[in-house]
Design a protein around this motif. Structure first.
Motif, short mmCIF file in Angstrom:
data_model
loop_
_atom_site.label_atom_id
_atom_site.label_comp_id
_atom_site.label_asym_id
_atom_site.label_seq_id
_atom_site.Cartn_x
_atom_site.Cartn_y
_atom_site.Cartn_z
N ILE A 52 39.19 45.99 42.44
CA ILE A 52 37.98 45.20 42.71
C ILE A 52 38.22 43.73 42.37
O ILE A 52 37.88 42.83 43.15
N GLN A 53 38.81 43.47 41.22
CA GLN A 53 39.08 42.09 40.83
C GLN A 53 40.03 41.43 41.83
O GLN A 53 39.79 40.30 42.28
N ASP A 54 41.09 42.12 42.20
CA ASP A 54 42.06 41.59 43.16
C ASP A 54 41.38 41.31 44.50
O ASP A 54 41.51 40.21 45.07
N ASP A 55 40.63 42.28 45.01
CA ASP A 55 39.95 42.16 46.29
C ASP A 55 38.95 41.00 46.30
O ASP A 55 38.96 40.16 47.19
N HIS A 56 38.09 40.96 45.30
CA HIS A 56 37.03 39.96 45.29
C HIS A 56 37.55 38.55 45.02
O HIS A 56 37.06 37.59 45.61
N LEU A 57 38.54 38.43 44.14
CA LEU A 57 39.10 37.10 43.86
C LEU A 57 39.87 36.58 45.06
O LEU A 57 39.79 35.40 45.40
N GLY A 59 39.31 37.35 48.15
CA GLY A 59 38.30 36.98 49.13
C GLY A 59 37.67 35.63 48.83
O GLY A 59 37.49 34.80 49.73
N ALA A 60 37.37 35.39 47.57
CA ALA A 60 36.76 34.12 47.17
C ALA A 60 37.74 32.95 47.33
O ALA A 60 37.35 31.86 47.75
N ILE A 132 29.45 31.98 49.18
CA ILE A 132 30.63 32.61 49.76
C ILE A 132 30.28 33.88 50.55
O ILE A 132 31.14 34.43 51.23
N ASP A 133 29.02 34.33 50.46
CA ASP A 133 28.64 35.55 51.17
C ASP A 133 27.16 35.46 51.55
O ASP A 133 26.28 35.60 50.70
N ARG A 134 26.92 35.24 52.84
CA ARG A 134 25.54 35.12 53.33
C ARG A 134 24.95 36.47 53.75
O ARG A 134 23.83 36.52 54.23
N ALA A 135 25.69 37.54 53.56
CA ALA A 135 25.20 38.87 53.95
C ALA A 135 24.12 39.39 53.00
O ALA A 135 23.48 40.40 53.28
N TRP A 136 23.91 38.71 51.89
CA TRP A 136 22.93 39.13 50.90
C TRP A 136 21.77 38.15 50.88
O TRP A 136 21.91 37.01 51.28
#
Length: 169
Positions: A52-57, A59-60, A132-136
């Motif tokens: 999760i940390q790898d994926d989210h960082l 992505g950011a 960074i994420d407009r889906a929310w």
């Protein structure tokens, strides 16, 4: 670093310490053991929180995940798709994380931690306000995403520490 990024770096450092303590001295059987068939193992929890940390960082930051960029996917040799982070895994999928050693888990987490700290050193408090994420609704800022990762990682690291306490006496 700024006040906000210093705090985040400290929080991620605390996660790293917990992960190191939790996996220290455990063999693959210990890491794969579960309290019952519906619970997660220490190995799965550490793998998942690191994914999760790898994926989210990544992505950011707009970078490739270390999971693939540094060959961790191949080293772990798990029966999952490259992009799988463990989110929503069934008990059978949790059980499939049964071979990684404490060293492999710790090394992957260490690499992700180091990349996280490097990234935090590159940004400032102004960057934490960037959407960074407009889906929310409301849209997610970089700061909120990073706090979310810290919260998720601390929860899973605590679960792993609890399981270690229950299994290793």
């Amino acid at each position: 670093m700024t006040a906000g990024t210093d705090l985040l770096s400290d929080a991620f450092g605390r996660i790293r310490e917990i992960v190191d303590d939790v996996v220290a001295g455990l063999g693959p059987d210990d890491l794969a053991e579960r309290l019952d068939e519906d619970t997660n193992s220490i190995g799965w929890l550490v793998w998942h929180l690191t994914r999760i940390q790898d994926d989210h960082l990544a992505g950011a930051a707009g970078t490739e995940q270390l999971w693939t960029a540094q060959g961790w996917f191949d080293r772990f040799a798990l029966p999952f798709a490259t992009g799988d982070t463990g989110y929503g895994h069934s008990p059978e999928e949790v059980a499939a994380v049964n071979g990684p050693s404490a060293e492999l888990l710790g090394d992957y987490h260490g690499a992700v931690h180091d990349r996280t700290v490097e990234y935090l050193a590159e940004i400032d408090d102004k960057d934490l306000k960037r959407v960074i994420d407009r889906a929310w609704s409301p849209p997610v800022t970089l700061g909120i995403r990073l706090v979310s990762v810290v919260a998720d990682n601390l929860q899973h690291a605590g679960q792993a520490a609890f399981i270690r306490g229950m299994l290793v006496r």
